[in-house]
Design a protein around this motif. Structure first.
Motif, PDB file in Angstrom:
ATOM      1  N   GLU A  72     -55.109   4.263 -61.092  1.00 14.15           N
ATOM      2  CA  GLU A  72     -55.928   3.958 -59.918  1.00 14.15           C
ATOM      3  C   GLU A  72     -55.070   3.506 -58.742  1.00 14.15           C
ATOM      4  O   GLU A  72     -55.342   3.875 -57.596  1.00 14.15           O
ATOM      5  CB  GLU A  72     -56.939   2.861 -60.237  1.00 14.15           C
ATOM      6  N   GLU A  73     -54.043   2.717 -59.000  1.00  9.01           N
ATOM      7  CA  GLU A  73     -53.187   2.205 -57.935  1.00  9.01           C
ATOM      8  C   GLU A  73     -52.486   3.357 -57.205  1.00  9.01           C
ATOM      9  O   GLU A  73     -52.393   3.357 -55.978  1.00  9.01           O
ATOM     10  CB  GLU A  73     -52.151   1.230 -58.506  1.00  9.01           C
ATOM     11  N   ARG A  76     -55.062   4.867 -54.994  1.00  8.08           N
ATOM     12  CA  ARG A  76     -55.375   3.971 -53.876  1.00  8.08           C
ATOM     13  C   ARG A  76     -54.307   4.004 -52.796  1.00  8.08           C
ATOM     14  O   ARG A  76     -54.587   3.830 -51.618  1.00  8.08           O
ATOM     15  CB  ARG A  76     -55.511   2.533 -54.380  1.00  8.08           C
ATOM     16  N   ARG A 101     -64.452   6.616 -61.523  1.00  5.86           N
ATOM     17  CA  ARG A 101     -63.551   5.477 -61.268  1.00  5.86           C
ATOM     18  C   ARG A 101     -62.310   5.917 -60.484  1.00  5.86           C
ATOM     19  O   ARG A 101     -61.921   5.283 -59.502  1.00  5.86           O
ATOM     20  CB  ARG A 101     -63.160   4.901 -62.626  1.00  5.86           C
ATOM     21  N   ARG A 104     -63.185   7.129 -56.822  1.00  7.33           N
ATOM     22  CA  ARG A 104     -63.412   6.013 -55.887  1.00  7.33           C
ATOM     23  C   ARG A 104     -62.087   5.514 -55.312  1.00  7.33           C
ATOM     24  O   ARG A 104     -61.998   5.209 -54.118  1.00  7.33           O
ATOM     25  CB  ARG A 104     -64.119   4.864 -56.587  1.00  7.33           C
ATOM     26  N   ALA A 105     -61.075   5.407 -56.157  1.00  2.94           N
ATOM     27  CA  ALA A 105     -59.760   4.958 -55.686  1.00  2.94           C
ATOM     28  C   ALA A 105     -59.169   5.967 -54.702  1.00  2.94           C
ATOM     29  O   ALA A 105     -58.576   5.580 -53.683  1.00  2.94           O
ATOM     30  CB  ALA A 105     -58.818   4.766 -56.877  1.00  2.94           C
ATOM     31  N   LYS A 108     -60.867   5.656 -51.286  1.00  4.13           N
ATOM     32  CA  LYS A 108     -60.378   4.496 -50.531  1.00  4.13           C
ATOM     33  C   LYS A 108     -59.115   4.852 -49.754  1.00  4.13           C
ATOM     34  O   LYS A 108     -58.971   4.499 -48.590  1.00  4.13           O
ATOM     35  CB  LYS A 108     -60.085   3.320 -51.461  1.00  4.13           C
TER      36      LYS A 108
END
Length: 147
Positions: A72-73, A76, A101, A104-105, A108
């Protein structure tokens, strides 16, 4: 490639793929910088294909007891794109939970204009438009001939 450790030291290499993402070259550099061999990471196995493990990789934040998902990082920060999750049926509940999930990252990063989605600021866009304009090219050609 990650190594499994026992009390005697490294035992065997383990091929780990970050599930659900396609890394950019900048993402690979970020991983090399932020995942050191001495650092503890947690692997959540999503699927296995031969000797390749598709996992969610988590690591601790410096100075805290909290951890974050590396997959995710990277999304992001705009250093990767979401990809189909290998080895998981696309109509399964697990697939859609993970995909949502990770997506969504990625959204962003896109909204904030990070990494892959970084846009040039107004000055850069204006100067590029002027440089590429036919009038500016004509003027540049005239001045280069007179020198």
């Amino acid at each position: 490639m990650l190594f499994l450790f026992s009390s005697e030291g490294p035992t065997s290499p383990l091929l780990v793929h970050l599930a659900g993402i396609d890394l950019t070259q900048e993402g690979r550099l970020w991983l090399q910088k932020n995942l050191t061999p001495a650092q503890t990471v947690w692997l959540k196995l999503i699927s296995r294909e031969g000797n390749m493990l598709h996992c969610l990789v988590s690591q601790s934040k410096q100075g805290t007891m909290w951890s974050f998902c590396t997959n995710e990082e990277l999304l992001r920060l705009g250093l990767a794109r979401t990809a189909p999750i290998a080895g998981v049926p696309p109509d399964s509940r697990l697939y859609w939970r993970l995909h949502r999930r990770l997506h969504r990252a990625e959204v962003k990063a896109e909204r904030k204009g990070r990494g892959l989605w970084k846009e040039a600021n107004l000055w850069e866009r204006t100067s590029k438009a002027l440089r590429d304009s036919p009038l500016f090219r004509l003027m540049r050609g005239i001045f280069q001939r007179t020198e």
